[in-house]
Design an enzyme around this catalytic site. Structure first.
Site, PDB file in Angstrom:
ATOM      1  N   ARG A 298       0.923  -1.389   0.000  1.00 13.02           N
ATOM      2  CA  ARG A 298      -0.185  -0.079   0.099  1.00 13.02           C
ATOM      3  C   ARG A 298       0.954   1.161   0.046  1.00 13.02           C
ATOM      4  O   ARG A 298       0.439   2.372  -0.331  1.00 13.02           O
ATOM      5  CB  ARG A 298      -1.013  -0.225   1.301  1.00 13.02           C
ATOM      6  CG  ARG A 298      -1.689   1.195   1.403  1.00 13.02           C
ATOM      7  CD  ARG A 298      -2.810   1.418   0.435  1.00 13.02           C
ATOM      8  NE  ARG A 298      -3.381   2.884   0.237  1.00 13.02           N
ATOM      9  CZ  ARG A 298      -3.035   3.849   0.207  1.00 13.02           C
ATOM     10  NH1 ARG A 298      -1.832   3.821  -0.099  1.00 13.02           N
ATOM     11  NH2 ARG A 298      -3.743   4.888   0.168  1.00 13.02           N
ATOM     12  N   TYR A 299       2.327   1.208   0.552  1.00 13.71           N
ATOM     13  CA  TYR A 299       2.957   2.430   0.777  1.00 13.71           C
ATOM     14  C   TYR A 299       4.347   1.862  -0.043  1.00 13.71           C
ATOM     15  O   TYR A 299       4.713   0.916  -0.059  1.00 13.71           O
ATOM     16  CB  TYR A 299       3.234   2.587   2.160  1.00 13.71           C
ATOM     17  CG  TYR A 299       1.975   2.817   3.013  1.00 13.71           C
ATOM     18  CD1 TYR A 299       1.293   4.082   2.870  1.00 13.71           C
ATOM     19  CD2 TYR A 299       1.467   1.618   3.748  1.00 13.71           C
ATOM     20  CE1 TYR A 299       0.007   4.129   3.461  1.00 13.71           C
ATOM     21  CE2 TYR A 299       0.234   1.931   4.344  1.00 13.71           C
ATOM     22  CZ  TYR A 299      -0.377   3.165   4.154  1.00 13.71           C
ATOM     23  OH  TYR A 299      -1.355   3.109   4.875  1.00 13.71           O
TER      24      TYR A 299
ATOM     25  N   ARG B 287       7.456  -0.161   2.158  1.00 15.91           N
ATOM     26  CA  ARG B 287       7.159  -1.246   2.952  1.00 15.91           C
ATOM     27  C   ARG B 287       5.850  -2.305   2.283  1.00 15.91           C
ATOM     28  O   ARG B 287       5.011  -1.728   1.754  1.00 15.91           O
ATOM     29  CB  ARG B 287       6.699  -1.054   4.457  1.00 15.91           C
ATOM     30  CG  ARG B 287       5.651   0.242   4.386  1.00 15.91           C
ATOM     31  CD  ARG B 287       5.619   0.858   5.707  1.00 15.91           C
ATOM     32  NE  ARG B 287       4.629   1.688   6.203  1.00 15.91           N
ATOM     33  CZ  ARG B 287       4.516   3.025   5.772  1.00 15.91           C
ATOM     34  NH1 ARG B 287       5.108   3.568   4.818  1.00 15.91           N
ATOM     35  NH2 ARG B 287       3.457   3.658   6.427  1.00 15.91           N
TER      36      ARG B 287
ATOM     37  N   CYS C  52      -5.462 -17.652  14.091  1.00 15.64           N
ATOM     38  CA  CYS C  52      -5.335 -16.744  15.179  1.00 15.64           C
ATOM     39  C   CYS C  52      -5.415 -17.785  16.540  1.00 15.64           C
ATOM     40  O   CYS C  52      -6.229 -18.501  16.488  1.00 15.64           O
ATOM     41  CB  CYS C  52      -6.029 -15.520  15.565  1.00 15.64           C
ATOM     42  SG  CYS C  52      -6.149 -14.385  13.898  1.00 15.64           S
TER      43      CYS C  52
ATOM     44  N   CYS D 180     -10.522 -12.223  17.711  1.00 17.36           N
ATOM     45  CA  CYS D 180     -11.116 -10.748  18.350  1.00 17.36           C
ATOM     46  C   CYS D 180     -12.275 -10.509  17.403  1.00 17.36           C
ATOM     47  O   CYS D 180     -12.648 -10.655  16.364  1.00 17.36           O
ATOM     48  CB  CYS D 180      -9.972  -9.728  18.043  1.00 17.36           C
ATOM     49  SG  CYS D 180      -8.319 -10.164  18.708  1.00 17.36           S
TER      50      CYS D 180
ATOM     51  N   CYS E  91     -12.209  -7.934  14.899  1.00 18.02           N
ATOM     52  CA  CYS E  91     -11.096  -7.851  13.820  1.00 18.02           C
ATOM     53  C   CYS E  91     -11.231  -7.350  12.647  1.00 18.02           C
ATOM     54  O   CYS E  91     -12.616  -7.473  12.277  1.00 18.02           O
ATOM     55  CB  CYS E  91     -10.584  -9.566  13.712  1.00 18.02           C
ATOM     56  SG  CYS E  91      -9.286  -9.655  12.554  1.00 18.02           S
TER      57      CYS E  91
ATOM     58  N   ARG F  74      -9.507  -7.890   9.655  1.00 16.50           N
ATOM     59  CA  ARG F  74      -9.031  -8.874   8.732  1.00 16.50           C
ATOM     60  C   ARG F  74      -9.731 -10.280   8.782  1.00 16.50           C
ATOM     61  O   ARG F  74      -9.282 -11.236   8.469  1.00 16.50           O
ATOM     62  CB  ARG F  74      -7.556  -9.212   9.123  1.00 16.50           C
ATOM     63  CG  ARG F  74      -6.557  -8.041   8.500  1.00 16.50           C
ATOM     64  CD  ARG F  74      -5.870  -8.479   7.287  1.00 16.50           C
ATOM     65  NE  ARG F  74      -4.823  -7.106   6.904  1.00 16.50           N
ATOM     66  CZ  ARG F  74      -4.070  -6.959   7.593  1.00 16.50           C
ATOM     67  NH1 ARG F  74      -3.555  -7.701   8.668  1.00 16.50           N
ATOM     68  NH2 ARG F  74      -3.289  -6.024   7.245  1.00 16.50           N
TER      69      ARG F  74
ATOM     70  N   ASP G 276     -11.865   0.338  12.309  1.00 19.16           N
ATOM     71  CA  ASP G 276     -11.867   0.186  10.724  1.00 19.16           C
ATOM     72  C   ASP G 276     -13.572  -0.192  10.460  1.00 19.16           C
ATOM     73  O   ASP G 276     -14.207  -0.908  11.348  1.00 19.16           O
ATOM     74  CB  ASP G 276     -11.381  -0.925  10.090  1.00 19.16           C
ATOM     75  CG  ASP G 276      -9.773  -0.517  10.116  1.00 19.16           C
ATOM     76  OD1 ASP G 276      -9.372   0.703   9.771  1.00 19.16           O
ATOM     77  OD2 ASP G 276      -8.847  -1.295  10.577  1.00 19.16           O
TER      78      ASP G 276
ATOM     79  N   ASP H  57      -7.475   3.844   9.299  1.00 16.49           N
ATOM     80  CA  ASP H  57      -6.935   3.594   8.148  1.00 16.49           C
ATOM     81  C   ASP H  57      -8.270   3.685   7.321  1.00 16.49           C
ATOM     82  O   ASP H  57      -9.479   3.255   7.796  1.00 16.49           O
ATOM     83  CB  ASP H  57      -6.996   1.745   8.132  1.00 16.49           C
ATOM     84  CG  ASP H  57      -5.565   1.434   7.964  1.00 16.49           C
ATOM     85  OD1 ASP H  57      -4.852   1.821   7.198  1.00 16.49           O
ATOM     86  OD2 ASP H  57      -4.958   0.974   9.101  1.00 16.49           O
TER      87      ASP H  57
ATOM     88  N   LYS I 165      -3.406   5.212   5.607  1.00 16.40           N
ATOM     89  CA  LYS I 165      -3.485   5.802   6.921  1.00 16.40           C
ATOM     90  C   LYS I 165      -3.531   7.367   7.167  1.00 16.40           C
ATOM     91  O   LYS I 165      -2.971   7.880   6.371  1.00 16.40           O
ATOM     92  CB  LYS I 165      -2.349   5.292   7.820  1.00 16.40           C
ATOM     93  CG  LYS I 165      -2.398   3.837   8.262  1.00 16.40           C
ATOM     94  CD  LYS I 165      -1.122   3.423   9.240  1.00 16.40           C
ATOM     95  CE  LYS I 165      -1.410   1.980   9.583  1.00 16.40           C
ATOM     96  NZ  LYS I 165      -1.219   1.076   8.551  1.00 16.40           N
TER      97      LYS I 165
HETATM   98  C1  LIG Z   1      -0.678   0.123   8.409  1.00 15.91           C
HETATM   99  C2  LIG Z   1       0.268  -0.525   7.339  1.00 15.91           C
HETATM  100  C3  LIG Z   1       1.466  -0.519   7.194  1.00 15.91           C
HETATM  101  C4  LIG Z   1       2.378  -0.107   8.242  1.00 15.91           C
HETATM  102  O1  LIG Z   1       2.129   1.327   8.329  1.00 15.91           O
HETATM  103  P1  LIG Z   1       2.907   2.010   9.583  1.00 15.91           P
HETATM  104  O2  LIG Z   1       2.284   3.431   9.626  1.00 15.91           O
HETATM  105  O3  LIG Z   1       4.327   2.098   9.115  1.00 15.91           O
HETATM  106  O4  LIG Z   1       2.594   1.423  10.971  1.00 15.91           O
HETATM  107  C5  LIG Z   1       2.055  -1.089   6.127  1.00 15.91           C
HETATM  108  N1  LIG Z   1       1.167  -1.592   5.110  1.00 15.91           N
HETATM  109  C6  LIG Z   1      -0.063  -1.772   5.221  1.00 15.91           C
HETATM  110  C7  LIG Z   1      -0.984  -2.400   4.267  1.00 15.91           C
HETATM  111  C8  LIG Z   1      -0.774  -1.275   6.484  1.00 15.91           C
HETATM  112  O5  LIG Z   1      -1.986  -1.341   6.389  1.00 15.91           O
HETATM  113  S1  SF4 Z   2      -7.130  -8.687  15.299  1.00 19.32           S
HETATM  114 FE1  SF4 Z   2      -7.842 -10.315  13.925  1.00 19.32          FE
HETATM  115  S2  SF4 Z   2      -5.945 -10.944  12.984  1.00 19.32           S
HETATM  116 FE2  SF4 Z   2      -5.217  -9.962  14.682  1.00 19.32          FE
HETATM  117  S3  SF4 Z   2      -5.254 -11.524  16.418  1.00 19.32           S
HETATM  118 FE3  SF4 Z   2      -7.204 -10.726  16.448  1.00 19.32          FE
HETATM  119  S4  SF4 Z   2      -8.524 -11.890  15.165  1.00 19.32           S
HETATM  120 FE4  SF4 Z   2      -6.410 -12.183  14.568  1.00 19.32          FE
END
Ligand SMILES: *Cc1c(COP(=O)(O)O)cnc(C)c1O
Ligand code: SF4
Length: 348
Positions: free
Chosen positions: A92-93, A96, A105, A109, A112, A114, A273, A310, A317
């Protein structure tokens, strides 16, 4: 009631151990396939109290409110799929990448975002996936950080983690590795000398965990964190702001001070989110901003995380301060992202 601390307790076992009340089992069984996966560790279950209002219990016991899906809620709220050059890599960036190591997991959670990963095809990453990541890093030298995420990457066997980290390290000596994991909070016994010794070979390597409430800081979680820091692995924390769990000045103040006292740096406080079925956990966008302003007037920068969100539709972000909310329109706040673009976030 005794729960073997190292065991992961699935739904049937939770029922047997009377971790759920009859109303809860009725709605869970009445809605097959509609809920995010269910599971908790024995350790975390013993830590949580029994009542429905317990701040730890709420993080793993589904509530009927999860079935309510708002029109702006998505399965993939950050549109990560759009930023995926290959199945498990999200970019996304520019500097990184995020690697999805598994869909599993130790504790699922309820908040969550994801949750769709529970269905990640193929489940755990295998060696070929680690090889793909290695080649991707070699092919693009501008990547400085790899975030190993999921799911919870520490659910993988040590051998697989070692293979994965070694592939990253071979691609570049100074690529920072960040492991995002809730294991120190929910299954601290998983963090042992052997794991720490192995991980420390791949430094620079950082662990990013998720403590959401001061009651999660125990002698066990503090020793897990100590083993990591003692091995030269700095530990950072990303708290999720959760309605009726930690959305108070007093609770967050105590959480952040106690994190610093166990050598964990509070890094982010995340506004929720827009994931399907999570509205009961979200606070109004302004609430987090207000709380952080109050805390900032008396706490040190060491103790304070950055408040971030996000943004939906792949907005990326945004650091949240009063000035990042530049307007309000049709029930949505207009929020400026870190990249300087403006995205709507609901005023709920
Ligand atoms: C949040 C995130 C990161 C890390 O971002 P930081 O601001 O450095 O913590 C990297 N990739 C993705 C896809 C993210 O959602
Ligand atoms: S937030 Fe989602 S991915 Fe992270 S530990 Fe909890 S259930 Fe697993």
């Amino acid at each position: 009631m005794y729960f073997p601390p190292d065991k992961i307790i699935g739904y049937e076992k939770m029922k047997q151990l009377c971790l759920l009340d009859s109303e809860e089992t009725a709605f869970i069984e009445g809605n097959p396939g509609k809920l995010h996966r269910i599971g908790v560790t024995g350790y975390y279950a013993s830590l949580a109290g029994n009542g429905r209002e317990n701040p730890l219990r709420k993080q793993f016991v589904p509530s009927i409110k999860e079935l309510e899906i708002l029109e702006y809620e998505k399965n993939d709220p950050l549109c990560e799929e759009r930023f995926s050059p290959s199945g498990r890599i999200i970019r996304r960036y520019p500097d990184r990448v995020l690697f999805l190591a598994t869909g599993r997991c130790a504790l699922y959670c309820r908040h969550c975002f994801r949750r769709y990963l529970g269905n990640l095809s193929g489940g755990d990453a295998v060696r070929e996936d680690a090889d793909t990541l290695h080649r991707y890093l070699v092919s693009d030298r501008s990547i400085r950080e790899v975030l190993i995420s999921g799911g919870d990457p520490l659910m993988l066997e040590d051998d697989m983690l070692e293979y994965l980290c070694s592939g990253i390290r071979k691609a570049g000596r100074d690529i920072a590795i960040r492991i995002g994991t809730r294991i120190p909070v929910v299954l601290p016994s998983r963090i042992d000398e052997r794991l720490c010794r192995m991980l420390s070979r791949f430094r620079p390597l950082y662990v990013f965990t998720q403590f959401n409430h001061p009651d999660e800081i125990t002698a066990d979680s503090a020793s897990a964190v100590d083993l990591l820091s003692g091995s030269g692995i700095p530990v950072f924390n990303q708290t999720v702001l959760l309605k009726d769990i930690n959305n108070s000045e007093m609770i967050l103040e105590e959480l952040f001070y106690r994190l610093v006292s166990i050598s964990v740096k509070p890094y982010y406080l995340f506004q929720g989110d827009l994931a399907c079925g999570t509205s009961s956990f979200r606070t109004n966008l302004m609430e987090g901003i207000d709380i952080m302003e109050k805390l900032r007037s008396r706490m040190s920068a060491l103790s304070l995380p950055l408040l971030a969100v996000d943004l939906p539709d792949g907005g990326g972000k945004a650091l949240l301060e009063r000035g990042s909310v530049i307007g309000r329109e049709n029930g949505f706040f207009l929020v400026r992202s870190n990249e300087g673009k403006v995205f709507p976030y609901p005023d709920e």
